[in-house]
Design a protein around this motif. Structure first.
Motif, PDB file in Angstrom:
ATOM      1  N   GLY A 124       0.901  -1.126   0.011  1.00  0.00           N
ATOM      2  CA  GLY A 124      -0.173  -0.057   0.032  1.00  0.00           C
ATOM      3  C   GLY A 124       0.841   1.391   0.019  1.00  0.00           C
ATOM      4  N   ARG A 126       2.661   4.244  -1.293  1.00  0.00           N
ATOM      5  CA  ARG A 126       2.379   5.168  -2.698  1.00  0.00           C
ATOM      6  C   ARG A 126       3.608   5.982  -3.057  1.00  0.00           C
ATOM      7  N   VAL A 135       2.571   1.995  -6.978  1.00  0.00           N
ATOM      8  CA  VAL A 135       1.937   1.583  -5.468  1.00  0.00           C
ATOM      9  C   VAL A 135       2.547   0.257  -5.280  1.00  0.00           C
ATOM     10  N   VAL A 137       3.057  -3.354  -3.486  1.00  0.00           N
ATOM     11  CA  VAL A 137       2.103  -4.388  -3.114  1.00  0.00           C
ATOM     12  C   VAL A 137       3.004  -5.708  -2.701  1.00  0.00           C
ATOM     13  N   GLU A 188      -5.474   3.891  -8.521  1.00  0.00           N
ATOM     14  CA  GLU A 188      -4.860   3.864  -7.200  1.00  0.00           C
ATOM     15  C   GLU A 188      -5.634   3.124  -6.175  1.00  0.00           C
ATOM     16  N   GLU A 192      -5.534  -0.506  -4.271  1.00  0.00           N
ATOM     17  CA  GLU A 192      -5.263  -0.366  -2.810  1.00  0.00           C
ATOM     18  C   GLU A 192      -6.447  -0.880  -2.231  1.00  0.00           C
TER      19      GLU A 192
END
Ligand code: AMP
Length: 730
Positions: A124, A126, A135, A137, A188, A192
């Motif tokens: 998460g 950014r 982003v 992950v 985004e 997320e």
């Protein structure tokens, strides 16, 4: 390792191969803030912007920072972004995860002024440039994000109008989003939500086939599709004035429901009570001229605590501490301990002007143990550490931890948290429960901003070697750390010097402190060292050093100080080639190598250590017989620190200092140090000082006549200029 990783980490440790590289022109372009507005340069000197989540600052040159929680960029061109605290100082610094997302590796940061490399990995995070958003992950979430054959990504692109690409790394992946700001934001948000919350509105309509397909063939519910097509809600601007006005209210809210705290544990024994003022003064004069001052601004204290001249006078009621002191065989407290213990045991804040080697660590540790033990809230219910020691370098942190373990009190668990160490391991230990945290500010701030450590439980705070922490640019992290520590804590600050920056820090974070100064101890330490100064040419230095090494006796041990990391490597490899057993120590080495080198030197497996000023303070090796200043240090305090590495614990030692023409600026400062410690001052040094004084006068005269050439703050490469200073960074 990519180009991008070739940088300095937040503890100022350089990653091998790093070096300055000019910023590509496109990064210097003003860019919009993704809502279509032009960034606002008002918050910076030069051009810069201050936008976003919680607290960002950019000072100087071009600086741009944005994002989640707290970013700072100082000087030159700096750009940082993202969910966590970042700092970069000087030169060009750009921090971003992975490559540029468009196939180009990102530019490296310059090595000016300790720019910061950050890699972070929680899902998460950014990071955006205005041109694209990245982003991060975890790899575990990549499958559900991509979908079968990339179906989810294609659909996301269709819904949002953005272009999306996933770059998978070893542990985590980066999702890079290109497109207009609204499209980026929509994508985004959807990503997320999808990654963070399987039950988000975007995934609510998923069929039993799971995220990666279903009867409808879509991972998104109809309502999610509708929601995604709507423009994002307008962002509510932060009302800073209101925030400022309500600061006190928020502070009170933040600190309400704190458990009670006890600070005063001191019982003055009769032997101390009966000391007359004359006796106290006499004791202070005889003990390195200890000087005690009350810095309370209004309503000064009626009495200043008298010194505890024996361990008993301080710790009679703490048998476990007395046992430990007897076990290690100390005879009497050092001056700083005698005077600091009664102050700290009384619960007062303290500024101790003392340096490493004076026993300052025990001066704050032992009262800290008693403080923690005496808290009304039992240890098991505190929910976090009770004592925090902030310290500038990992070497010093490790040394403090060693002291903590040596006097292990009531089984208190301590942990050392520093950049370059095993972050995951440190987090695991913290989560397992610790009582004492000894940390460098950068790494601790990293854990703090990620809610991985609870600082609310801390009631005893130590800012160790505050002057050095400021020199290393840790002030912003210190500020952020202290924001989360209860304001009614007890605070100790130690510093070898008392410059304006340290004074400012003390006024901000200590409450009506007492000050104990063992100011002349530096000179006392160098009194036990026979100091030789040799005036030489730069080209002759190596020959002088090798002559010295050839004349060393088998039981002798030398610490050689150089100004640059490259010189340390150069000299040590020359020695290795000459068949000498040698180690080197500087900030470019991996932490484990640094620890190894120190251990080898401490345990006399090698008798020659070549080091930068990284070793001028924290290093505590008792049997160093010689300090060899191959390069003159950048300031006279550092000279005293370096020389103080020998002649420790009652032994005598010797130092040899090579001084070249380029060091003439320092001659005038070195002379009084030599004179006051009864050393011979070479005539060439006196002449050098005179020549420099004359040069200074001539230059001033020229400037006052309007000459003065140069102008314009370039600094040059001389040691006096800013560039010169930075080139001496360790
Ligand atoms: P520090 O100034 O804390 O770095 O301490 C320097 C060294 O002095 C450490 O090795 C301590 O263990 C040692 N030390 C601390 N207190 C005393 C004392 N009262 N007597 C003798 N050595 C001490």
């Amino acid at each position: 390792m990519s180009d991008w990783e070739d940088e300095y980490d937040k503890d100022g440790v350089a990653i091998p191969g790093s070096g300055p590289k000019p910023a590509p022109a496109e990064w210097k372009q003003p860019c919009d803030d993704r809502q279509g507005r032009t960034v606002d340069p008002r918050h910076n000197n030069g051009f810069g912007s201050w936008i976003g989540g919680r607290a960002d600052d950019g000072w100087g040159g071009f600086a741009f920072s944005r994002g989640g929680r707290a970013d700072e960029d100082w000087g030159g061109f700096g750009l940082s972004r993202g969910g966590r605290p970042d700092n970069s100082g000087g030169g060009f610094a750009l921090r971003r995860h992975g490559d540029g997302g468009d196939g180009r590796p990102l530019p490296r940061s310059s090595d000016g002024g300790g720019g910061g490399r950050r890699r972070w990995s929680a899902s998460g995070d950014r990071l955006d440039s205005g041109l694209r958003v990245t982003v991060t992950v975890e790899n575990a979430s990549v499958g559900k994000l991509i979908g079968r054959g990339g179906a989810n990504i294609r659909e996301l692109e269709e819904i949002t109008g953005a272009r999306i690409k996933v770059f998978r790394g070893a542990y985590e992946a980066e999702v890079v989003i290109w497109g207009p700001p609204e499209a980026q934001q929509r994508a985004e948000e959807m990503i997320e939500k999808l990654v963070a919350d399987g039950n988000s509105p975007f995934t609510a309509g998923m069929s039993c086939g799971g995220l990666e397909g279903g009867a409808s063939g879509s991972v998104w519910s109809p309502s999610a599709l509708e929601a995604a097509k709507k423009p994002p809600p307008p962002r509510v601007p932060i009302d800073w004035n209101e925030l400022r006005e309500n600061r006190q209210k928020y502070e009170e809210m933040k600190w309400k429901d704190l458990p009670p705290m006890k600070k005063n544990f001191y019982v003055e024994l009769e032997s101390v009570y009966l000391l007359t003022a004359e006796e106290v003064n006499e004791w202070r004069q005889e003990n390195n001229d200890v000087f005690v001052d009350d810095l309370k601004e209004v309503g000064k204290r009626r009495t200043v605590p008298k010194p505890c001249r024996t361990f008993m006078e301080a710790f009679q009621f703490y048998p476990e501490i007395m046992d430990n002191i007897h076990r290690v065989g100390f005879v009497k407290p050092t001056p700083i301990q005698s005077q600091a213990w009664p102050v700290l045991l009384s619960g007062e804040d303290l500024i101790a002007i003392a340096q490493t080697g004076t026993g300052k660590t025990l001066a704050y540790l032992l009262p800290g143990f008693i403080h923690m033990d005496g808290q009304p809230i039992p240890r098991s219910e505190r929910g976090g550490p009770g004592m925090l020691v902030l310290t500038p370098t990992r070497e010093l942190a490790l040394q403090i931890e060693a002291e903590c373990s040596k006097y292990s009190f009531k089984g208190y668990k301590s942990i050392c948290i520093y950049g370059g160490g095993d972050r995951r391991g440190q987090i695991t230990v913290v989560k397992g429960g610790v009582d004492i945290v000894i940390a460098t500010p950068g790494r601790l701030n990293d854990l703090q901003m990620n809610d991985l450590i609870n600082l609310r439980s801390i009631t005893y705070l130590v800012l160790d070697e505050a002057d050095r922490m400021l020199d290393m640019g840790f002030e912003p992290q210190i500020m952020k750390i202290i924001l989360d520590i209860r304001p009614d804590r007890q605070t100790v600050m130690t510093s070898a010097t008392w410059p304006p920056g340290v004074r400012r820090l003390s006024t901000s974070y200590l409450k009506s402190p007492m000050m104990v100064n063992v100011g002349t101890l530096d000179l006392a330490a160098v009194n036990t060292v026979q100091q030789t100064v040799l005036i030489v040419n730069e080209e002759e230095k190596k020959a002088y050093l090798f002559d010295f090494i050839r004349s060393m006796q088998p039981e002798e041990k030398v610490l050689i100080f150089v100004g640059r990391k490259i010189k340390a490597d150069d000299l040590s490899s020359d020695m290795c080639l000459g068949g000498l057993s040698v180690r080197s120590l500087h900030g470019n080495h991996e932490q484990c190598d640094r620890e190894d080198a120190l251990r080898d030197f401490k345990e006399s497996r090698v008798r020659i250590l070549v080091a930068t000023d990284l070793a001028s303070r924290g290093l505590d090796v008792h049997d160093i017989t010689h300090v060899y200043n191959y390069d003159f240090p950048r300031n006279i305090e550092e000279y005293v620190h370096r020389v103080g590495r020998t002649g420790r614990a009652g032994r005598s030692g010797a130092s040899i200092t090579l001084v070249t023409r380029e060091d003439w600026r320092m001659a005038a400062e070195l002379i009084p140090i030599l004179e006051r410690s009864g050393q011979e001052v070479p005539v060439e040094l006196l002449l050098m000082a005179e020549r420099y004084e004359k040069h200074k006068r001539d230059k001033e005269t020229l400037q006052s006549r309007g000459g003065g050439g140069g102008g314009g703050g370039r600094g040059g490469r001389g040691r006096g200029g800013r560039d010169g200073e930075q080139s001496w960074m360790f």
